[in-house]
Design a protein around this motif. Structure first.
Motif, PDB file in Angstrom:
ATOM      1  N   MET A 132      -8.171 -27.180  -4.080  1.00  0.00           N
ATOM      2  CA  MET A 132      -6.777 -27.277  -4.491  1.00  0.00           C
ATOM      3  C   MET A 132      -6.140 -28.590  -4.639  1.00  0.00           C
ATOM      4  O   MET A 132      -6.426 -29.427  -3.474  1.00  0.00           O
ATOM      5  N   SER A 133      -6.047 -29.170  -5.736  1.00  0.00           N
ATOM      6  CA  SER A 133      -5.549 -30.435  -5.988  1.00  0.00           C
ATOM      7  C   SER A 133      -3.961 -30.654  -5.252  1.00  0.00           C
ATOM      8  O   SER A 133      -3.266 -29.750  -5.169  1.00  0.00           O
ATOM      9  N   THR A 134      -3.770 -31.649  -4.912  1.00  0.00           N
ATOM     10  CA  THR A 134      -2.446 -32.135  -4.202  1.00  0.00           C
ATOM     11  C   THR A 134      -1.499 -32.740  -5.337  1.00  0.00           C
ATOM     12  O   THR A 134      -1.885 -33.100  -6.291  1.00  0.00           O
ATOM     13  N   PRO A 135      -0.400 -31.846  -5.070  1.00  0.00           N
ATOM     14  CA  PRO A 135       0.879 -32.375  -6.216  1.00  0.00           C
ATOM     15  C   PRO A 135       0.981 -33.655  -6.205  1.00  0.00           C
ATOM     16  O   PRO A 135       1.042 -34.428  -5.196  1.00  0.00           O
ATOM     17  N   PRO A 136       1.174 -34.278  -7.495  1.00  0.00           N
ATOM     18  CA  PRO A 136       1.514 -35.584  -7.352  1.00  0.00           C
ATOM     19  C   PRO A 136       2.795 -36.028  -6.816  1.00  0.00           C
ATOM     20  O   PRO A 136       3.819 -35.267  -6.577  1.00  0.00           O
ATOM     21  N   VAL A 137       3.071 -37.210  -5.957  1.00  0.00           N
ATOM     22  CA  VAL A 137       4.284 -37.672  -5.456  1.00  0.00           C
ATOM     23  C   VAL A 137       5.022 -38.092  -6.448  1.00  0.00           C
ATOM     24  O   VAL A 137       4.777 -39.033  -7.135  1.00  0.00           O
ATOM     25  N   VAL A 138       6.313 -37.596  -6.686  1.00  0.00           N
ATOM     26  CA  VAL A 138       7.248 -38.309  -7.686  1.00  0.00           C
ATOM     27  C   VAL A 138       8.617 -38.403  -6.785  1.00  0.00           C
ATOM     28  O   VAL A 138       8.844 -38.029  -5.947  1.00  0.00           O
ATOM     29  N   ARG A 139       8.919 -39.880  -7.347  1.00  0.00           N
ATOM     30  CA  ARG A 139      10.271 -40.300  -6.457  1.00  0.00           C
ATOM     31  C   ARG A 139      11.123 -41.001  -7.498  1.00  0.00           C
ATOM     32  O   ARG A 139      10.710 -41.241  -8.833  1.00  0.00           O
ATOM     33  N   LEU A 140      12.455 -41.184  -7.319  1.00  0.00           N
ATOM     34  CA  LEU A 140      13.258 -42.037  -7.989  1.00  0.00           C
ATOM     35  C   LEU A 140      12.734 -43.545  -8.187  1.00  0.00           C
ATOM     36  O   LEU A 140      12.264 -44.158  -7.160  1.00  0.00           O
ATOM     37  N   ALA A 141      12.912 -43.935  -9.349  1.00  0.00           N
ATOM     38  CA  ALA A 141      12.285 -45.508  -9.609  1.00  0.00           C
ATOM     39  C   ALA A 141      13.336 -46.291  -9.132  1.00  0.00           C
ATOM     40  O   ALA A 141      14.662 -46.325  -8.897  1.00  0.00           O
ATOM     41  N   THR A 142      12.807 -47.405  -8.612  1.00  0.00           N
ATOM     42  CA  THR A 142      13.730 -48.560  -7.970  1.00  0.00           C
ATOM     43  C   THR A 142      13.638 -49.802  -8.988  1.00  0.00           C
ATOM     44  O   THR A 142      12.565 -49.821 -10.001  1.00  0.00           O
ATOM     45  N   ARG A 143      14.350 -50.827  -8.812  1.00  0.00           N
ATOM     46  CA  ARG A 143      14.182 -52.202  -9.476  1.00  0.00           C
ATOM     47  C   ARG A 143      12.984 -52.754  -9.548  1.00  0.00           C
ATOM     48  O   ARG A 143      12.491 -53.293 -10.443  1.00  0.00           O
ATOM     49  N   ALA A 144      12.266 -52.723  -8.471  1.00  0.00           N
ATOM     50  CA  ALA A 144      11.103 -53.366  -8.267  1.00  0.00           C
ATOM     51  C   ALA A 144      10.001 -52.611  -9.123  1.00  0.00           C
ATOM     52  O   ALA A 144       8.842 -53.257  -9.540  1.00  0.00           O
ATOM     53  N   ASP A 145      10.435 -51.260  -9.732  1.00  0.00           N
ATOM     54  CA  ASP A 145       9.271 -50.588 -10.533  1.00  0.00           C
ATOM     55  C   ASP A 145       9.555 -51.002 -11.960  1.00  0.00           C
ATOM     56  O   ASP A 145       8.505 -50.494 -12.816  1.00  0.00           O
ATOM     57  N   VAL A 146      10.515 -51.824 -12.313  1.00  0.00           N
ATOM     58  CA  VAL A 146      10.684 -51.802 -13.797  1.00  0.00           C
ATOM     59  C   VAL A 146       9.555 -52.609 -14.548  1.00  0.00           C
ATOM     60  O   VAL A 146       9.139 -52.232 -15.749  1.00  0.00           O
ATOM     61  N   THR A 149      18.573 -42.761 -12.819  1.00  0.00           N
ATOM     62  CA  THR A 149      17.925 -41.787 -13.662  1.00  0.00           C
ATOM     63  C   THR A 149      16.604 -41.855 -14.202  1.00  0.00           C
ATOM     64  O   THR A 149      16.256 -41.302 -15.123  1.00  0.00           O
ATOM     65  N   ALA A 150      15.590 -42.381 -13.672  1.00  0.00           N
ATOM     66  CA  ALA A 150      14.462 -42.717 -13.859  1.00  0.00           C
ATOM     67  C   ALA A 150      13.580 -42.230 -12.585  1.00  0.00           C
ATOM     68  O   ALA A 150      13.786 -42.551 -11.635  1.00  0.00           O
ATOM     69  N   TRP A 151      12.516 -41.469 -12.962  1.00  0.00           N
ATOM     70  CA  TRP A 151      11.633 -40.746 -12.008  1.00  0.00           C
ATOM     71  C   TRP A 151      10.267 -41.176 -12.523  1.00  0.00           C
ATOM     72  O   TRP A 151       9.743 -41.462 -13.540  1.00  0.00           O
ATOM     73  N   VAL A 152       9.306 -41.702 -11.458  1.00  0.00           N
ATOM     74  CA  VAL A 152       8.085 -41.967 -11.493  1.00  0.00           C
ATOM     75  C   VAL A 152       7.202 -41.265 -10.499  1.00  0.00           C
ATOM     76  O   VAL A 152       7.641 -41.050  -9.340  1.00  0.00           O
ATOM     77  N   THR A 153       5.976 -41.409 -11.025  1.00  0.00           N
ATOM     78  CA  THR A 153       4.983 -40.983  -9.798  1.00  0.00           C
ATOM     79  C   THR A 153       4.660 -42.124  -8.835  1.00  0.00           C
ATOM     80  O   THR A 153       5.099 -43.450  -9.282  1.00  0.00           O
ATOM     81  N   ASP A 154       4.070 -41.975  -7.813  1.00  0.00           N
ATOM     82  CA  ASP A 154       4.118 -43.041  -6.784  1.00  0.00           C
ATOM     83  C   ASP A 154       3.503 -44.219  -7.135  1.00  0.00           C
ATOM     84  O   ASP A 154       4.191 -45.447  -6.778  1.00  0.00           O
ATOM     85  N   ASP A 155       2.787 -44.214  -8.122  1.00  0.00           N
ATOM     86  CA  ASP A 155       1.860 -45.439  -8.431  1.00  0.00           C
ATOM     87  C   ASP A 155       2.395 -45.840  -9.952  1.00  0.00           C
ATOM     88  O   ASP A 155       1.731 -46.641 -10.532  1.00  0.00           O
ATOM     89  N   VAL A 156       3.396 -45.140 -10.619  1.00  0.00           N
ATOM     90  CA  VAL A 156       4.181 -45.540 -11.489  1.00  0.00           C
ATOM     91  C   VAL A 156       2.888 -45.326 -12.709  1.00  0.00           C
ATOM     92  O   VAL A 156       3.341 -46.062 -13.845  1.00  0.00           O
ATOM     93  N   SER A 157       2.154 -44.512 -12.523  1.00  0.00           N
ATOM     94  CA  SER A 157       1.330 -44.074 -14.034  1.00  0.00           C
ATOM     95  C   SER A 157       1.964 -42.967 -14.724  1.00  0.00           C
ATOM     96  O   SER A 157       1.381 -43.012 -15.982  1.00  0.00           O
ATOM     97  N   ALA A 158       3.209 -42.484 -14.590  1.00  0.00           N
ATOM     98  CA  ALA A 158       4.006 -41.745 -15.127  1.00  0.00           C
ATOM     99  C   ALA A 158       5.431 -42.106 -15.033  1.00  0.00           C
ATOM    100  O   ALA A 158       5.797 -42.057 -13.966  1.00  0.00           O
ATOM    101  N   VAL A 159       6.153 -41.769 -16.044  1.00  0.00           N
ATOM    102  CA  VAL A 159       7.591 -42.274 -16.036  1.00  0.00           C
ATOM    103  C   VAL A 159       8.594 -41.194 -16.956  1.00  0.00           C
ATOM    104  O   VAL A 159       7.959 -40.589 -17.842  1.00  0.00           O
ATOM    105  N   ALA A 160       9.493 -40.845 -16.466  1.00  0.00           N
ATOM    106  CA  ALA A 160      10.408 -40.097 -17.197  1.00  0.00           C
ATOM    107  C   ALA A 160      11.870 -40.775 -16.970  1.00  0.00           C
ATOM    108  O   ALA A 160      12.529 -40.837 -15.836  1.00  0.00           O
ATOM    109  N   ALA A 161      12.669 -41.021 -18.017  1.00  0.00           N
ATOM    110  CA  ALA A 161      13.636 -41.636 -18.004  1.00  0.00           C
ATOM    111  C   ALA A 161      14.740 -40.838 -18.683  1.00  0.00           C
ATOM    112  O   ALA A 161      14.464 -40.325 -20.027  1.00  0.00           O
TER     113      ALA A 161
END
Length: 202
Positions: A1-15, A62-74
């Motif tokens: 079973m695959s591990t669900p991706p870690v999703v977090r609120l984006a920070t200024r450093a992620d821009v 109001t931006a969420w990203v995967t932990d490695d920022v390979s996916a984004v929702a704004a």
């Protein structure tokens, strides 16, 4: 079973990484070729991604990203206020630089798409994207989920405007339904679909 991706609120450093992700996700999106002039299109897309996909929603929380920022929702929140004066000055300066002569038709088309938005307060999906190498792993749906869960908990709709039937079908899998369909202003070149997701009742 695959591990669900870690999703977090984006920070200024992620821009910067948000901008890179959306710039990689959007080159083949029909809206990009239609909205952005051909000269300097790569740079225009990068600045659009940095500002509207990154800085504006990140500062609003109001931006969420995967932990490695390979996916984004704004997103734009229902109670979103006007940007701070310094950020608004940047928007006013860069909007013409990004869209050039296409700005009037782009803004007019956005107003047409808005006709299908719910009349009540709602979350607005402004941008979502996944780096090509990370596609088909559920990351796009994962970065949508925090807001969709919040919508269900608070009884608030979510909405989006998209320009391809592929994205329509993708959003439908997350519970969105088409509420309005039209074509871009003036040139009628692209279809526009507005979709709304009603909150799920417990």
């Amino acid at each position: 079973m695959s591990t669900p991706p870690v999703v977090r609120l984006a920070t200024r450093a992620d821009v910067p990484r948000i901008a890179a992700t959306l710039s990689q996700a959007y080159p083949d999106y029909r809206w990009t070729g239609w909205a952005l002039p051909e000269d300097g299109r790569t740079q225009r897309l990068s600045r659009w991604s940095e500002l509207w996909g990154g800085l504006v929603p990140v500062l609003a929380g109001t931006a969420w990203v995967t932990d490695d920022v390979s996916a984004v929702a704004a997103w734009v929140a229902p109670d979103a206020g006007a940007p701070a004066a310094d950020l608004q000055a940047v928007i006013d300066r860069d909007l013409p630089r990004v869209f050039g002569a296409r700005q009037p038709v782009v803004l007019a088309s956005e107003r047409l798409g808005a006709l299908g938005r719910p009349p009540e307060p709602h979350w607005w999906l402004h941008a979502v994207g996944t780096r090509p190498a990370a596609r088909h792993a559920g990351l796009g749906a994962a970065v949508l989920q925090p807001v969709l869960d919040r919508c269900d908990a608070e009884g608030v709709p979510a909405a989006a405007t998209v320009y391809t039937s592929t994205v329509v079908r993708w959003l439908q899998r997350s519970g969105f339904a088409v509420t309005h369909a039209t074509r871009t202003a003036v040139d009628h070149e692209l279809p526009i679909w507005t979709l709304v997701r009603q909150p799920k009742r417990a």
